[in-house]
Scaffold this motif. Structure first.
Motif, mmCIF file in Angstrom:
data_model
loop_
_atom_site.group_PDB
_atom_site.id
_atom_site.type_symbol
_atom_site.label_atom_id
_atom_site.label_comp_id
_atom_site.label_asym_id
_atom_site.label_seq_id
_atom_site.Cartn_x
_atom_site.Cartn_y
_atom_site.Cartn_z
ATOM 1 N N GLU A 57 0.838 -1.198 0.000
ATOM 2 C CA GLU A 57 0.000 0.000 0.000
ATOM 3 C C GLU A 57 0.873 1.248 0.000
ATOM 4 O OE1 GLU A 57 -2.384 -0.285 3.467
ATOM 5 O OE2 GLU A 57 -3.846 -1.669 2.566
ATOM 6 N N LYS A 58 0.338 2.292 -0.625
ATOM 7 C CA LYS A 58 0.931 3.620 -0.539
ATOM 8 C C LYS A 58 -0.096 4.533 0.123
ATOM 9 C CE LYS A 58 4.005 3.393 -4.562
ATOM 10 N NZ LYS A 58 4.376 4.028 -5.850
ATOM 11 N N THR A 59 0.356 5.283 1.093
ATOM 12 C CA THR A 59 -0.577 6.090 1.867
ATOM 13 C C THR A 59 -0.114 7.527 1.999
ATOM 14 O OG1 THR A 59 0.488 5.554 3.981
ATOM 15 C CG2 THR A 59 -1.245 4.058 3.210
ATOM 16 N N VAL A 60 -1.087 8.389 2.271
ATOM 17 C CA VAL A 60 -0.844 9.764 2.686
ATOM 18 C C VAL A 60 -1.348 9.869 4.110
ATOM 19 C CG1 VAL A 60 -1.480 12.175 2.363
ATOM 20 C CG2 VAL A 60 -0.973 10.755 0.378
ATOM 21 N N ASP A 61 -0.503 10.304 5.034
ATOM 22 C CA ASP A 61 -0.843 10.280 6.451
ATOM 23 C C ASP A 61 -1.105 11.688 6.981
ATOM 24 O OD1 ASP A 61 -0.396 7.532 6.388
ATOM 25 O OD2 ASP A 61 1.723 7.767 6.884
#
Length: 406
Positions: A57-61
């Motif tokens: 997964e690639k996320t923006v936190d």
């Protein structure tokens, strides 16, 4: 008798000396053969892992505050004196439930006046139509009378709506967090803010009721200018919320178009709507949010520590079926956390070397020798015989405790 005892004592003393010499020779052999600096003690220790399929997964936190998705300020739209309050603070209400009422004396009078005006306008229209002689003058009179009827009819509709608004109902279901109203209070309705209090006394102009929904929540987080383009409405999100058990899930409900700036860094508001029937959620608690903008399943990965570069080529050390280790070129893809994607060179189930450690003995002031093996614990040897103990354990004066025999 005394002479025999002396001969026996000399014999015992000689035996003790012989045993001591033998013990010293045995101890010298032990330390010579089992010295921690020997090749056996420095034999490398390897750890292996298996290439496996996983989800990357690639996320923006971001971090935000949990708030109810539904929070309504409710007030009377008409003026009057409060005649009843049907609810109390802390009560849960349903949509359409009666909250309070005001007197209808003025409203009834307004409705009657509007109906009388409509009747008069309708009579004038009837007379104009009866007197129609086909001339332009008659046509103009009829059109004027018709317009007056439409205006009067709209006034009746407004008066009827105002009369209905004398009973204030909950527009949404939720928890009443504020009830700022009592019987006898004079309210100035939001629909006619210029009206004066008909009965005198206290006049309430702020929100009289506040309803907060308890089954729908949201979190607003600030996303940087560099990351906001990665986020879209509908993206899934995972939240860690104070007081909630486990992960809370949600979706991106909106992405703001106008940024705010803090210390010269632009930030865009992104609203996350909590999904599912979540328990343990409360207004005002902190929430850490990860918006998943890319997810891939069944990706072949190994820990990034297993991947290295040799002579400009990316390689892993593969463990063959017979236990031999072969330096194998691989093609890598993306990385996430501590995992690296392998697109070529390995298959699922292949074993690779994660790390190689060579134990190295150290000795403290108390005569204690330690052989640290990263990831496997420390192997401690106290006061004498030494050696590498696979899997850990302790030698204390001879036999190993907890790890087998030395």
């Amino acid at each position: 008798m005394l002479s025999a005892w002396r001969r026996t004592r000399r014999w015992v003393r000689g035996l003790v000396v012989a045993l001591a010499v033998a013990a010293l020779a045995t101890g010298t052999w032990w330390f010579t053969l089992r010295d921690p600096s020997s090749a056996a003690a420095e034999e490398p220790v390897t750890r292996t892992v298996t290439a496996s399929l996983t989800t990357m997964e690639k996320t923006v936190d971001g971090t935000g505050t949990l708030t109810p998705a539904v929070q309504e300020d409710v007030s009377f739209a008409v003026s009057g004196t409060v005649t009843s309050v049907a609810v109390t603070q802390g009560q849960t209400v349903t949509a359409g439930q009666t909250l309070a009422t005001v007197d209808t004396l003025r409203l009834d009078a307004d409705l009657l006046a509007a109906k009388a005006t409509l009747a008069t306008a309708q009579a004038r229209l009837d007379d104009a139509q009866d007197a129609d002689d086909g001339t332009s003058t008659s046509d103009a009179q009829i059109a004027s009378a018709q317009a007056q009827v439409e205006v009067a009819r709209a006034q009746v509709d407004d008066a009827q709506a105002a009369l209905a608004d004398a009973t204030l109902v909950a527009p949404v279901a939720g928890l009443l967090t504020a009830v700022d109203l009592e019987v006898g209070d004079a309210v100035t309705g939001s629909g006619d803010s210029g009206a004066t209090s008909p009965q005198g006394g206290d006049t309430t102009s702020t929100a009289q009721f506040t309803i907060v929904g308890t089954d729908a929540w949201q979190v607003e987080v600030g996303v940087s200018d560099a990351d906001v383009a990665l986020v879209e409405v509908g993206d899934q999100a995972e939240l860690t919320v104070d007081g909630a058990d486990g992960t809370v899930f949600g979706t991106v409900a909106s992405v703001g178009l106008l940024s705010t700036s803090e210390d010269g860094v632009p930030s865009y508001p992104v609203t996350i709507a909590v999904t599912g029937d979540q328990e343990g959620l409360h207004d005002g608690v902190s929430a850490d949010v990860s918006v998943v903008y890319e997810r891939r399943t069944d990706v072949l990965t190994v820990p990034s520590m297993a991947v290295s570069t040799v002579d400009g080529q990316t390689v892993v050390t593969k463990v063959e079926a017979d236990g031999t280790q072969v330096e194998t070129p691989v093609t890598t893809g993306e990385t996430a956390d501590d995992l690296t994607e392998i697109t070529d060179g390995l298959t699922e189930g292949d074993s690779v070397v994660l790390a190689v450690f060579t134990p190295r003995a150290t000795q403290d002031g108390g005569g204690q020798q330690s052989f640290p093996v990263p990831g496997e614990g420390d192997m401690v040897f106290q006061g004498g015989p030494g050696g590498v103990a696979p899997g850990g354990g302790t030698f204390q004066g001879g036999p190993m405790q907890g790890g087998g025999n030395g």
